[in-house]
Motif scaffolding. Structure first.
Motif, PDB file in Angstrom:
ATOM      1  N   LEU A  93     -26.062  53.393  -5.210  1.00 55.59           N
ATOM      2  CA  LEU A  93     -26.174  53.400  -3.750  1.00 55.59           C
ATOM      3  C   LEU A  93     -27.355  54.283  -3.346  1.00 55.59           C
ATOM      4  O   LEU A  93     -27.532  55.370  -3.898  1.00 55.59           O
ATOM      5  N   TYR A  94     -28.131  53.837  -2.359  1.00 46.41           N
ATOM      6  CA  TYR A  94     -29.321  54.567  -1.945  1.00 46.41           C
ATOM      7  C   TYR A  94     -29.234  54.929  -0.461  1.00 46.41           C
ATOM      8  O   TYR A  94     -28.759  54.144   0.372  1.00 46.41           O
ATOM      9  N   GLN A 104     -26.831  57.599  -5.407  1.00 45.17           N
ATOM     10  CA  GLN A 104     -25.487  57.931  -5.861  1.00 45.17           C
ATOM     11  C   GLN A 104     -24.968  56.834  -6.779  1.00 45.17           C
ATOM     12  O   GLN A 104     -24.597  55.756  -6.329  1.00 45.17           O
ATOM     13  N   PRO A 105     -24.937  57.071  -8.104  1.00 41.51           N
ATOM     14  CA  PRO A 105     -24.327  56.087  -8.996  1.00 41.51           C
ATOM     15  C   PRO A 105     -22.808  56.130  -8.873  1.00 41.51           C
ATOM     16  O   PRO A 105     -22.211  57.206  -8.767  1.00 41.51           O
ATOM     17  N   VAL A 106     -22.166  54.959  -8.866  1.00 39.40           N
ATOM     18  CA  VAL A 106     -20.715  54.863  -8.762  1.00 39.40           C
ATOM     19  C   VAL A 106     -20.223  53.963  -9.879  1.00 39.40           C
ATOM     20  O   VAL A 106     -20.784  52.887 -10.117  1.00 39.40           O
ATOM     21  N   THR A 107     -19.157  54.390 -10.560  1.00 36.34           N
ATOM     22  CA  THR A 107     -18.629  53.622 -11.689  1.00 36.34           C
ATOM     23  C   THR A 107     -17.159  53.273 -11.535  1.00 36.34           C
ATOM     24  O   THR A 107     -16.559  52.716 -12.454  1.00 36.34           O
ATOM     25  N   LYS A 126     -28.221  48.619  -5.708  1.00 35.00           N
ATOM     26  CA  LYS A 126     -28.479  47.772  -6.859  1.00 35.00           C
ATOM     27  C   LYS A 126     -27.228  47.753  -7.724  1.00 35.00           C
ATOM     28  O   LYS A 126     -26.647  48.801  -8.006  1.00 35.00           O
ATOM     29  N   VAL A 127     -26.809  46.550  -8.134  1.00 37.06           N
ATOM     30  CA  VAL A 127     -25.634  46.421  -8.987  1.00 37.06           C
ATOM     31  C   VAL A 127     -26.101  46.319 -10.435  1.00 37.06           C
ATOM     32  O   VAL A 127     -26.763  45.355 -10.819  1.00 37.06           O
TER      33      VAL A 127
END
Length: 407
Positions: A93-94, A104-107, A126-127
């Motif tokens: 997420l940007y 923010q990377p989300v997993t 971006k996915v």
């Protein structure tokens, strides 16, 4: 085989059509706005109310759907088969459009981005892996969109810009009610998330009723809950976490469970600020001093037997030196009160205090730490200290400031 069969009447009656691949426009199959029931085999399918995968959508998990409900009966216009690998989901997420600003990377599932101070700030994404469902409101509610591996959204536009609040990855056990809202986040899903991370993961999504009290192994872990009494959303940590905002859990915890070794929780990132020492056990509340205030975690991996710290009279380890191996309530009794200016920790973990009987401002220091200069705030002020032992824990400690090196 992956397939979706649509029926133009309830209970799998009437005319039917079988689909084994994406269908951008059901009008081409003479089945637009016709379906009233469905059967699904294999992978998930996403059905849209408009052609070309637009409009409202419902996610069909494998199973039978005797009716599509009032929201989707006679309304489906396009179909997409989920062929993406659902293990190890990840989305970036940007903060700004065109993938700039804070990232923010989300997993895993996040019910409220506000807990990571990223709520209503996202403008692009971006996915990297998997399929993701994004929502404008907390707890997976409000308007939503679905996005797939490889998707790059450089600009959310007015409708979505700075409005993303919660999101979740699609997992194998995911299903939805016919109104398009997610069904109960079932236990199998938790298992799927855990398996998708692998056994070496240090972060796993839980709910309170899934906590395992098995302490037969040696693994250390802490689970933090966003509600008292181990309720609400929770996250489990198996390793140090210098910044809980990166896991979207900063200033969120209100109860905790600890297994294995002790855990030190700090009110600021990077192991700074006030701290609380959690021994193994359950903490139904963190009290007014620490509820919604934890920002970093450090699991104690040091051996606590045979603790030893060397205290030095002057900075840079000069002057008289005293070896300490056990709790001291008053250094004055050894004529060393208010004389210490530096120290080295040889073994264990130590808590140092400015006043007698383990009171006043304090700091915590670990095996291998070398503090060459206490500086003005602590120089010649150390009065009592104690090693961390296996039986030590804190319940409702008074606020204490952790001094950082160089202060």
């Amino acid at each position: 085989m992956n397939k979706l069969v649509l029926y133009d009447q309830h209970d799998f009656k009437g005319k039917s059509k079988q689909f084994v691949r994406n269908m951008p426009d059901l009008a081409n199959e003479m089945f637009d706005n016709a379906a009233q029931s469905a059967r699904v085999e294999g992978h998930h399918w996403v059905a849209y109310t408009d052609p070309n995968y637009k409009g409202e959508f419902i996610i069909f998990a494998p199973g039978d759907y005797k009716t599509l409900g009032c929201n989707f009966c006679h309304k489906l216009s396009s179909l997409r088969l989920v062929e993406e690998e659902l293990l190890n989901p990840e989305i970036d997420l940007y903060e700004h459009v065109d993938y700039v600003g804070k990232a923010q990377p989300v997993t895993e599932k996040v019910d409220n981005l506000g807990r990571g101070k990223f709520n209503n700030l996202v403008s692009s994404h971006k996915v990297k892996q998997g399929v993701w469902i994004l929502h404008q409101k907390a707890d997976q509610t409000g308007e939503r969109l679905i996005t797939y591996k490889g998707d790059e959204w450089p600009n959310y536009g007015d409708k979505w810009n700075d409005k993303l609040t919660s999101l979740r990855p699609l997992v194998n056990s995911y299903t939805e009610r016919l109104d398009g809202s997610p069904d109960a986040w079932v236990r199998d899903e938790h298992k799927s998330v855990a398996e998708s991370r692998g056994s070496s993961s240090f972060l796993q999504l839980l709910t309170g009723d899934l906590w395992s009290a098995d302490t037969s192994g040696t693994m250390s872990k802490i689970a933090l809950y966003d509600q008292p009494n181990f309720k609400g959303e929770a996250k489990e940590f198996l390793a140090n976490e210098p910044d809980l905002s990166e896991k979207l859990f900063e200033d969120t915890a209100k109860s905790a469970r600890v297994e294995g070794q002790h855990c030190i929780a700090y009110t600021d990132p990077n192991y700074k600020g006030e701290f609380i020492v959690f021994g193994p056990g359950e903490y139904k509340t963190l009290g007014c001093n620490f509820n919604h205030k934890l920002s970093s975690l450090r699991l104690v991996e040091e051996e606590l037997l045979n603790p030893e710290i060397d205290l030095y009279e002057h900075v840079d380890y000069g002057g008289e030196v005293r070896e300490v191996r056990k709790k001291v309530d008053n250094l004055q009794r050894g004529n060393f009160n208010n004389l210490v200016s530096s120290h080295k920790v040889k073994r264990g973990v130590w808590i140092l205090h400015e006043k007698v009987d383990q009171t006043g401002e304090r700091l915590i220091t670990y095996k291998g730490d070398e503090w060459p200069n206490y500086c003005d705030k602590w120089n010649d002020k150390l009065t009592s200290l104690r090693p961390l032992v296996n039986s030590y824990t804190e319940v409702g400690p008074t606020p204490c400031v952790l001094l950082q090196r160089g202060q």
